[in-house]
Design a protein around this motif. Structure first.
Motif, PDB file in Angstrom:
ATOM      1  N   GLY A  22       0.810  -1.217   0.000  1.00  0.00           N
ATOM      2  CA  GLY A  22       0.000   0.000   0.000  1.00  0.00           C
ATOM      3  C   GLY A  22       0.839   1.260   0.000  1.00  0.00           C
ATOM      4  O   GLY A  22       0.531   2.233  -0.697  1.00  0.00           O
ATOM      5  N   ASP A  23       1.934   1.257   0.769  1.00  0.00           N
ATOM      6  CA  ASP A  23       2.845   2.406   0.769  1.00  0.00           C
ATOM      7  C   ASP A  23       3.458   2.618  -0.608  1.00  0.00           C
ATOM      8  O   ASP A  23       3.540   3.750  -1.103  1.00  0.00           O
ATOM      9  N   PHE A  24       3.909   1.535  -1.214  1.00  0.00           N
ATOM     10  CA  PHE A  24       4.499   1.643  -2.550  1.00  0.00           C
ATOM     11  C   PHE A  24       3.511   2.242  -3.540  1.00  0.00           C
ATOM     12  O   PHE A  24       3.842   3.158  -4.306  1.00  0.00           O
ATOM     13  N   VAL A  25       2.302   1.729  -3.534  1.00  0.00           N
ATOM     14  CA  VAL A  25       1.308   2.159  -4.520  1.00  0.00           C
ATOM     15  C   VAL A  25       0.965   3.637  -4.352  1.00  0.00           C
ATOM     16  O   VAL A  25       0.914   4.399  -5.326  1.00  0.00           O
ATOM     17  N   ASN A  90       5.289   6.969   4.732  1.00  0.00           N
ATOM     18  CA  ASN A  90       5.948   5.731   5.148  1.00  0.00           C
ATOM     19  C   ASN A  90       5.246   5.079   6.340  1.00  0.00           C
ATOM     20  O   ASN A  90       5.186   5.645   7.424  1.00  0.00           O
ATOM     21  N   GLY A  91       4.720   3.882   6.113  1.00  0.00           N
ATOM     22  CA  GLY A  91       4.075   3.116   7.169  1.00  0.00           C
ATOM     23  C   GLY A  91       2.586   3.336   7.321  1.00  0.00           C
ATOM     24  O   GLY A  91       1.908   2.574   8.012  1.00  0.00           O
ATOM     25  N   ARG A  92       2.036   4.368   6.674  1.00  0.00           N
ATOM     26  CA  ARG A  92       0.612   4.676   6.859  1.00  0.00           C
ATOM     27  C   ARG A  92      -0.312   3.704   6.131  1.00  0.00           C
ATOM     28  O   ARG A  92      -1.481   3.554   6.495  1.00  0.00           O
ATOM     29  N   HIS A  93       0.196   3.071   5.090  1.00  0.00           N
ATOM     30  CA  HIS A  93      -0.635   2.166   4.288  1.00  0.00           C
ATOM     31  C   HIS A  93      -0.052   0.758   4.302  1.00  0.00           C
ATOM     32  O   HIS A  93      -0.175   0.017   3.332  1.00  0.00           O
ATOM     33  N   SER A  94       0.605   0.403   5.401  1.00  0.00           N
ATOM     34  CA  SER A  94       1.243  -0.908   5.524  1.00  0.00           C
ATOM     35  C   SER A  94       0.883  -1.530   6.862  1.00  0.00           C
ATOM     36  O   SER A  94       0.481  -0.841   7.800  1.00  0.00           O
TER      37      SER A  94
END
Length: 225
Positions: A22-25, A90-94
């Motif tokens: 999710g973070d990557f996307v 960073n970390g918000r969607h993981s």
């Protein structure tokens, strides 16, 4: 293999401890928006992660530009934008995978020294581990920019073993992909892979490894059996 055979373990990050897709996307699509390029789907990104941020950005730019490679100017601008957006989210969607804390706890309880070794830039890896409450488990953390070469080259594992003061044959590599397994084999480290990671979109059980687990919580049972 038995836990008593090891003095240390090296753990991969993306796809092994934390589901960071999710973070990557989000970061990549913010980057692409700024470049006025079409967005990329999560399914495509999942096949591109694992070889470092530079490789990821080149792959995404080629994907959204119908196979055309980016020139240096486009890549440099994309890299600048990607770093900005990734650090912001960073970390918000993981999410930490189930069983990770239990697995790390077991390894520490058996007296193993632990290292996190990832192809992710160190400036991304350290804050992510801290945000997810995992940083306290590791004696050392090395990102993809810590050494001259990245996994699947064995150099990062060799250098990490040196930092842990552990012989490669007594250092377990835990990862999610052929990158981790190939690096471990070349460095002389035993390797166990998780079944749920990315592995460039390929079936992980087809990779040459010493074992597979569905959760890091299984490491103690698998290695003690």
């Amino acid at each position: 293999m038995h836990l008593s055979n090891f003095d240390a373990a090296i753990i991969d990050l993306d796809g092994t401890m934390v589901d960071t897709l999710g973070d990557f996307v989000v970061a990549l699509n913010c980057m692409l928006d700024g470049l006025e390029l079409r967005q990329v789907a999560a399914e495509a990104v999942a096949t591109m992660v694992g070889k470092g941020s530079e490789h990821l950005i080149h792959s995404v730019l080629r994907h959204v530009r119908d196979g055309r490679a980016a020139d240096n100017a486009l890549f440099d601008e994309a890299w600048r934008r990607y770093q900005h957006h990734y650090l912001a989210i960073n970390g918000r969607h993981s999410d930490v995978y189930p069983g990770v804390v239990e697995g790390l706890t077991v390894l520490r309880a058996h007296g193993l020294r632990l290292a996190c070794l990832t192809n992710k830039p160190t400036a991304f890896a350290r804050p992510l581990l801290a945000a997810k409450g995992l940083d306290g488990y590791f004696d050392v953390v090395f990102g993809g920019d810590a050494f001259e070469r990245k996994k699947p080259d064995p150099l990062p594992l060799v250098k990490t073993c040196e930092a842990l003061a552990s012989a490669p044959e007594r250092t377990l590599m835990v990862g999610d992909s052929s990158n981790d397994a190939r690096a471990a084999r070349a460095a002389g480290c035993p390797v166990v892979l998780v079944s749920y990671g990315y592995n460039h979109g390929e079936p992980v059980r087809g990779v040459d490894a010493d074992g597979f687990v569905d959760s890091l919580a299984e490491l103690g049972r698998v290695l003690d059996s």
